[in-house]
Write a protein that holds these residues in place. Structure first.
Motif, mmCIF file in Angstrom:
data_model
loop_
_atom_site.group_PDB
_atom_site.id
_atom_site.type_symbol
_atom_site.label_atom_id
_atom_site.label_comp_id
_atom_site.label_asym_id
_atom_site.label_seq_id
_atom_site.Cartn_x
_atom_site.Cartn_y
_atom_site.Cartn_z
ATOM 1 N N ILE A 179 0.876 -1.166 0.000
ATOM 2 C CA ILE A 179 0.000 0.000 0.000
ATOM 3 C C ILE A 179 0.921 1.225 0.000
ATOM 4 O O ILE A 179 1.709 1.418 0.935
ATOM 5 C CB ILE A 179 -0.926 0.016 1.233
ATOM 6 C CG1 ILE A 179 -1.730 -1.292 1.337
ATOM 7 C CG2 ILE A 179 -1.821 1.248 1.217
ATOM 8 C CD1 ILE A 179 -2.667 -1.560 0.174
ATOM 9 N N ALA A 180 0.834 2.012 -1.059
ATOM 10 C CA ALA A 180 1.758 3.134 -1.242
ATOM 11 C C ALA A 180 1.744 4.101 -0.067
ATOM 12 O O ALA A 180 2.793 4.575 0.373
ATOM 13 C CB ALA A 180 1.433 3.861 -2.543
ATOM 14 N N GLN A 181 0.575 4.387 0.455
ATOM 15 C CA GLN A 181 0.479 5.329 1.565
ATOM 16 C C GLN A 181 1.197 4.798 2.815
ATOM 17 O O GLN A 181 1.767 5.568 3.585
ATOM 18 C CB GLN A 181 -0.986 5.648 1.879
ATOM 19 C CG GLN A 181 -1.677 6.451 0.791
ATOM 20 C CD GLN A 181 -2.225 5.609 -0.364
ATOM 21 O OE1 GLN A 181 -1.881 4.441 -0.531
ATOM 22 N NE2 GLN A 181 -3.077 6.210 -1.170
ATOM 23 N N GLU A 182 1.194 3.473 3.006
ATOM 24 C CA GLU A 182 1.934 2.882 4.127
ATOM 25 C C GLU A 182 3.432 3.016 3.900
ATOM 26 O O GLU A 182 4.181 3.343 4.819
ATOM 27 C CB GLU A 182 1.559 1.410 4.302
ATOM 28 C CG GLU A 182 0.164 1.183 4.806
ATOM 29 C CD GLU A 182 -0.195 -0.294 4.934
ATOM 30 O OE1 GLU A 182 -1.319 -0.549 5.384
ATOM 31 O OE2 GLU A 182 0.620 -1.181 4.603
ATOM 32 N N THR A 204 -1.865 10.479 -7.374
ATOM 33 C CA THR A 204 -1.642 9.093 -7.764
ATOM 34 C C THR A 204 -0.303 8.675 -7.182
ATOM 35 O O THR A 204 0.699 9.377 -7.331
ATOM 36 C CB THR A 204 -1.617 8.940 -9.301
ATOM 37 O OG1 THR A 204 -2.901 9.300 -9.814
ATOM 38 C CG2 THR A 204 -1.307 7.509 -9.715
ATOM 39 N N TYR A 205 -0.295 7.562 -6.484
ATOM 40 C CA TYR A 205 0.912 7.050 -5.852
ATOM 41 C C TYR A 205 1.499 5.929 -6.703
ATOM 42 O O TYR A 205 0.784 5.023 -7.106
ATOM 43 C CB TYR A 205 0.600 6.497 -4.460
ATOM 44 C CG TYR A 205 0.212 7.548 -3.455
ATOM 45 C CD1 TYR A 205 1.135 7.995 -2.522
ATOM 46 C CD2 TYR A 205 -1.073 8.072 -3.420
ATOM 47 C CE1 TYR A 205 0.785 8.953 -1.570
ATOM 48 C CE2 TYR A 205 -1.429 9.024 -2.486
ATOM 49 C CZ TYR A 205 -0.495 9.462 -1.570
ATOM 50 O OH TYR A 205 -0.844 10.401 -0.646
ATOM 51 N N LEU A 206 2.799 6.006 -6.918
ATOM 52 C CA LEU A 206 3.497 4.969 -7.664
ATOM 53 C C LEU A 206 4.652 4.453 -6.823
ATOM 54 O O LEU A 206 5.367 5.232 -6.180
ATOM 55 C CB LEU A 206 4.037 5.526 -8.985
ATOM 56 C CG LEU A 206 3.014 6.120 -9.941
ATOM 57 C CD1 LEU A 206 3.716 6.825 -11.090
ATOM 58 C CD2 LEU A 206 2.090 5.041 -10.466
ATOM 59 N N LEU A 207 4.854 3.155 -6.844
ATOM 60 C CA LEU A 207 5.967 2.540 -6.134
ATOM 61 C C LEU A 207 7.261 2.873 -6.863
ATOM 62 O O LEU A 207 7.364 2.700 -8.077
ATOM 63 C CB LEU A 207 5.771 1.025 -6.074
ATOM 64 C CG LEU A 207 6.897 0.200 -5.474
ATOM 65 C CD1 LEU A 207 7.101 0.570 -4.012
ATOM 66 C CD2 LEU A 207 6.601 -1.276 -5.614
ATOM 67 N N ASN A 208 8.248 3.357 -6.133
ATOM 68 C CA ASN A 208 9.576 3.596 -6.687
ATOM 69 C C ASN A 208 10.328 2.273 -6.587
ATOM 70 O O ASN A 208 10.990 1.989 -5.591
ATOM 71 C CB ASN A 208 10.283 4.718 -5.906
ATOM 72 C CG ASN A 208 11.639 5.056 -6.464
ATOM 73 O OD1 ASN A 208 12.196 4.312 -7.254
ATOM 74 N ND2 ASN A 208 12.180 6.180 -6.040
ATOM 75 N N GLU A 209 10.179 1.451 -7.617
ATOM 76 C CA GLU A 209 10.723 0.096 -7.590
ATOM 77 C C GLU A 209 12.238 0.078 -7.482
ATOM 78 O O GLU A 209 12.808 -0.781 -6.801
ATOM 79 C CB GLU A 209 10.250 -0.676 -8.820
ATOM 80 C CG GLU A 209 8.752 -0.915 -8.807
ATOM 81 C CD GLU A 209 8.227 -1.512 -10.089
ATOM 82 O OE1 GLU A 209 8.931 -1.485 -11.117
ATOM 83 O OE2 GLU A 209 7.081 -2.005 -10.066
ATOM 84 N N LYS A 210 12.913 1.013 -8.126
ATOM 85 C CA LYS A 210 14.379 1.064 -8.042
ATOM 86 C C LYS A 210 14.827 1.281 -6.607
ATOM 87 O O LYS A 210 15.768 0.643 -6.133
ATOM 88 C CB LYS A 210 14.937 2.165 -8.939
ATOM 89 C CG LYS A 210 14.863 1.841 -10.406
ATOM 90 C CD LYS A 210 15.466 2.957 -11.231
ATOM 91 C CE LYS A 210 15.354 2.641 -12.708
ATOM 92 N NZ LYS A 210 15.934 3.721 -13.529
ATOM 93 N N ALA A 211 14.160 2.182 -5.903
ATOM 94 C CA ALA A 211 14.519 2.446 -4.505
ATOM 95 C C ALA A 211 14.255 1.219 -3.638
ATOM 96 O O ALA A 211 15.068 0.878 -2.770
ATOM 97 C CB ALA A 211 13.741 3.646 -3.976
#
Length: 84
Positions: free
Chosen positions: A25-28, A47-54
């Motif tokens: 959950i991006a907000q978490e 809109t929340y997106l996961l920063n997969e690289k991080a």
């Protein structure tokens, strides 16, 4: 510490209703480490997106730290057993 705070979740997408059996959950994640999320401002909200690289970088660093601890524990066990 950060990795241990991340919770894996099951959820349904609001738009499609598609069920995800494992995800985040991006907000978490944002509360744990804001660098794990990219937030895009849109007319109807954010809109929340996961920063997969991080997340990958953080995960591989945690694995490296664990491996170092494992190797140190193996040496300690050998010493306690009197092995060389």
């Amino acid at each position: 510490d950060t990795i241990m705070k991340i919770k894996h979740r099951q959820y349904d997408w609001k738009a499609s209703g598609k069920h995800e059996y494992v995800g985040y959950i991006a907000q978490e994640l944002e509360k744990i480490n804001p660098g794990l999320i990219n937030k895009i401002k849109e007319n109807d909200g954010d809109t929340y997106l996961l920063n997969e690289k991080a997340l990958i970088a953080m995960s591989t660093k945690a694995i490296q730290e664990q491996q170092k601890q494992i190797e140190e524990l193996k040496k300690e066990i050998k010493n306690l057993k009197g092995e060389k």
